[in-house]
Enzyme design. Sequence first.
Site, PDB file in Angstrom:
ATOM      1  N   ASN A  18       0.874  -1.605   0.062  1.00  0.00           N
ATOM      2  CA  ASN A  18      -0.361  -0.101   0.135  1.00  0.00           C
ATOM      3  C   ASN A  18       0.981   1.113  -0.061  1.00  0.00           C
ATOM      4  O   ASN A  18       1.517   1.914   1.056  1.00  0.00           O
ATOM      5  CB  ASN A  18      -0.793   0.192   1.396  1.00  0.00           C
ATOM      6  N   LYS A  53       0.512   4.048  -0.308  1.00  0.00           N
ATOM      7  CA  LYS A  53      -0.332   5.458   0.168  1.00  0.00           C
ATOM      8  C   LYS A  53      -0.594   6.306  -0.428  1.00  0.00           C
ATOM      9  O   LYS A  53      -0.566   6.223  -1.947  1.00  0.00           O
ATOM     10  CB  LYS A  53      -0.274   5.375   1.410  1.00  0.00           C
ATOM     11  N   HIS A 100      -9.068   1.448   4.741  1.00  0.00           N
ATOM     12  CA  HIS A 100      -7.997   1.722   5.843  1.00  0.00           C
ATOM     13  C   HIS A 100      -8.302   2.617   6.594  1.00  0.00           C
ATOM     14  O   HIS A 100      -8.764   3.686   6.761  1.00  0.00           O
ATOM     15  CB  HIS A 100      -7.292   2.046   4.743  1.00  0.00           C
ATOM     16  N   GLU A 127      -6.120   4.633   7.616  1.00  0.00           N
ATOM     17  CA  GLU A 127      -6.513   6.569   7.700  1.00  0.00           C
ATOM     18  C   GLU A 127      -7.712   7.086   6.966  1.00  0.00           C
ATOM     19  O   GLU A 127      -7.647   7.751   6.989  1.00  0.00           O
ATOM     20  CB  GLU A 127      -4.874   6.915   6.844  1.00  0.00           C
ATOM     21  N   GLU A 134      -5.734  -4.711  11.214  1.00  0.00           N
ATOM     22  CA  GLU A 134      -4.179  -3.537  11.123  1.00  0.00           C
ATOM     23  C   GLU A 134      -4.248  -3.072  12.632  1.00  0.00           C
ATOM     24  O   GLU A 134      -5.619  -1.684  12.280  1.00  0.00           O
ATOM     25  CB  GLU A 134      -3.733  -2.555   9.813  1.00  0.00           C
ATOM     26  N   GLY A 138       2.401   2.234  10.319  1.00  0.00           N
ATOM     27  CA  GLY A 138       3.271   3.467  10.520  1.00  0.00           C
ATOM     28  C   GLY A 138       3.954   3.816  11.932  1.00  0.00           C
ATOM     29  O   GLY A 138       5.166   5.033  11.749  1.00  0.00           O
ATOM     30  N   SER A 145       3.284  -2.121  10.163  1.00  0.00           N
ATOM     31  CA  SER A 145       5.414  -2.234  10.272  1.00  0.00           C
ATOM     32  C   SER A 145       5.628  -3.271   9.803  1.00  0.00           C
ATOM     33  O   SER A 145       6.500  -3.423  10.666  1.00  0.00           O
ATOM     34  CB  SER A 145       5.338  -1.343  12.373  1.00  0.00           C
TER      35      SER A 145
HETATM   36  P1  PGA Z   1       2.769   0.160   7.201  1.00  0.00           P
HETATM   37  O1  PGA Z   1       1.288   0.757   7.432  1.00  0.00           O
HETATM   38  O2  PGA Z   1       3.460  -0.895   7.229  1.00  0.00           O
HETATM   39  O3  PGA Z   1       4.034   2.158   7.524  1.00  0.00           O
HETATM   40  O4  PGA Z   1       2.994   0.124   8.962  1.00  0.00           O
HETATM   41  C1  PGA Z   1       0.735  -0.383   6.632  1.00  0.00           C
HETATM   42  C2  PGA Z   1      -1.214  -0.156   6.135  1.00  0.00           C
HETATM   43  O5  PGA Z   1      -0.742   1.081   6.856  1.00  0.00           O
HETATM   44  O6  PGA Z   1      -1.556  -0.718   5.648  1.00  0.00           O
END
Ligand code: PGA
Length: 253
Positions: free
Chosen positions: A10, A12, A97, A99, A169, A175, A215
């Site tokens: 992803n 983003k 997601h 976010e 998640e 992140g 992460s």
């Molecule tokens: P990340 O993001 O691996 O940077 O923690 C995962 C995601 O948001 O799908």
Amino acid sequence: MNKPKLVAGNWKMNTTLSEGIALLESIIKGVKLLKTNTKIAIAPPFTHLSEFRKALKNTDVCLAAQNVSDKLQGAFTGEISALMLKELGVKKAIVAHSERRQYFGETNESALFKIKTLLKQDIHPIYCVGELLEDRERERHFEVVEEQITTVLYQLTEEKLPKLTIAYEPVWAIGTGKTATPEQANEMHEFIRAVIAKRFGEDLAGQVMILYGGSVNSGNASALMAQPQIDGALVGGASLKAEEFIAIIKAAG
Ligand code: PGA
């Protein structure tokens, strides 16, 4: 349960188109050298999809989108519909997601509409669930995820179920560099499967792919992917570095 794993990147809101093409080329090169059963998907920004479709021709990497409108067409400024994605060869799309939930007000209800429009166009949804840090601290994490699953999946008919993937998640792990331990992730995946089984039976629940995200990197991927209930990974930050992403695919088997 020996189904092939899925590792989805992803991206983003990262990379311009030219940067994205350069990164994609490195990833394709790396994937070609790998012997892997793992399925691979990349979800770049919408602006990249058309060019990426050409670059991914004759590769095993599948094109994915990061979001989709819950409407099919019409006066919805700024939105992108499943019909448009389908024409670009998009095979999977991330839905809800954290976010999107946190910054753009998406809910379980809007997720259900999005999943339905995607399924109608034969695009495979990757539905994201996961608790906030405060939910886990108050030991409400199972309750929160159960609601995210029941309010959405229980509204679908059973033949739809194998056509979607779930990504667990935990929001506190996205992140942040903090990963759920492999045991914490496995425990939640097992719980999600049990919630699905309650409604749809063990067989179907066993078929649903459940990815872990938060992460994931080359250092922790092997331990996570070794867990019996983890069917792959949704990778954010580490999918923006070709070597890291390839190492995660390798770890998945
Ligand atoms: P990340 O993001 O691996 O940077 O923690 C995962 C995601 O948001 O799908």
